[in-house]
Write a protein that holds these residues in place. Structure first.
Motif, short mmCIF file in Angstrom:
data_model
loop_
_atom_site.label_atom_id
_atom_site.label_comp_id
_atom_site.label_asym_id
_atom_site.label_seq_id
_atom_site.Cartn_x
_atom_site.Cartn_y
_atom_site.Cartn_z
N THR A 16 0.53 -1.40 -0.08
CA THR A 16 0.01 0.35 -0.18
C THR A 16 0.53 1.22 0.04
OG1 THR A 16 -1.52 -1.11 1.38
CG2 THR A 16 -2.43 1.22 0.70
N VAL A 20 0.79 3.83 -2.55
CA VAL A 20 0.68 5.46 -2.50
C VAL A 20 1.72 6.23 -3.12
CG1 VAL A 20 0.47 6.98 -0.54
CG2 VAL A 20 -1.24 5.05 -0.82
N THR A 23 1.00 6.77 -7.24
CA THR A 23 0.39 7.06 -7.83
C THR A 23 0.28 8.84 -7.62
OG1 THR A 23 -0.50 6.99 -5.48
CG2 THR A 23 -1.73 5.35 -7.00
N GLY A 44 -5.12 7.84 -1.15
CA GLY A 44 -4.17 7.99 -0.77
C GLY A 44 -3.47 7.22 0.89
N LEU A 48 -3.81 4.23 3.15
CA LEU A 48 -3.05 3.80 4.21
C LEU A 48 -3.21 3.72 5.72
CD1 LEU A 48 0.29 6.00 3.24
CD2 LEU A 48 -0.39 4.07 3.20
N TYR A 73 -11.42 3.16 -4.74
CA TYR A 73 -9.66 4.09 -4.64
C TYR A 73 -9.30 3.83 -5.98
CZ TYR A 73 -4.79 4.47 -4.22
OH TYR A 73 -3.67 5.00 -4.60
#
Length: 102
Positions: A16, A20, A23, A44, A48, A73
């Motif tokens: 994750t 993030v 992205t 993001g 998280l 998401y």
């Protein structure tokens, strides 16, 4: 044999964090603008939060909540990317054209 639930939860958090960071690259490289960047940061951050909370979940169904959020998401991230490209970019191009003509 697998490594177990705790190992899997830590890997979810690790991936994750990587997700993030990746992205954010379109905005950091100039391929998208502030609309996408804002959306990516907020989405993001929430992802998280879910991943950290998954390390000590409040109930047994929490992993399904994280999975459901991951679907939302991705959809919302692409929506921000499209909005940034189709809504904001034409306005910026128009403003640049006005300055070039003047």
């Amino acid at each position: 044999m697998t490594h177990g639930v705790v190992f899997t939860r830590w890997h979810i958090l690790f991936y994750t964090v990587l997700l993030v960071l990746v992205t954010l690259l379109p905005a950091l490289t100039g391929m998208s603008g502030l609309v996408y960047l804002g959306g990516a940061v907020v989405l993001g951050g929430a992802f998280l939060y879910y991943a950290v909370r998954l390390l000590n979940p409040p109930d047994e169904l929490y992993s399904m909540k994280v999975f459901n959020y991951s679907i939302i998401y991705l959809m919302a991230l692409f929506a921000f990317l499209l909005a940034d490209h189709w809504l904001v970019a034409p306005i910026v191009r128009q403003a640049v054209t006005v300055f070039q003509v003047s």
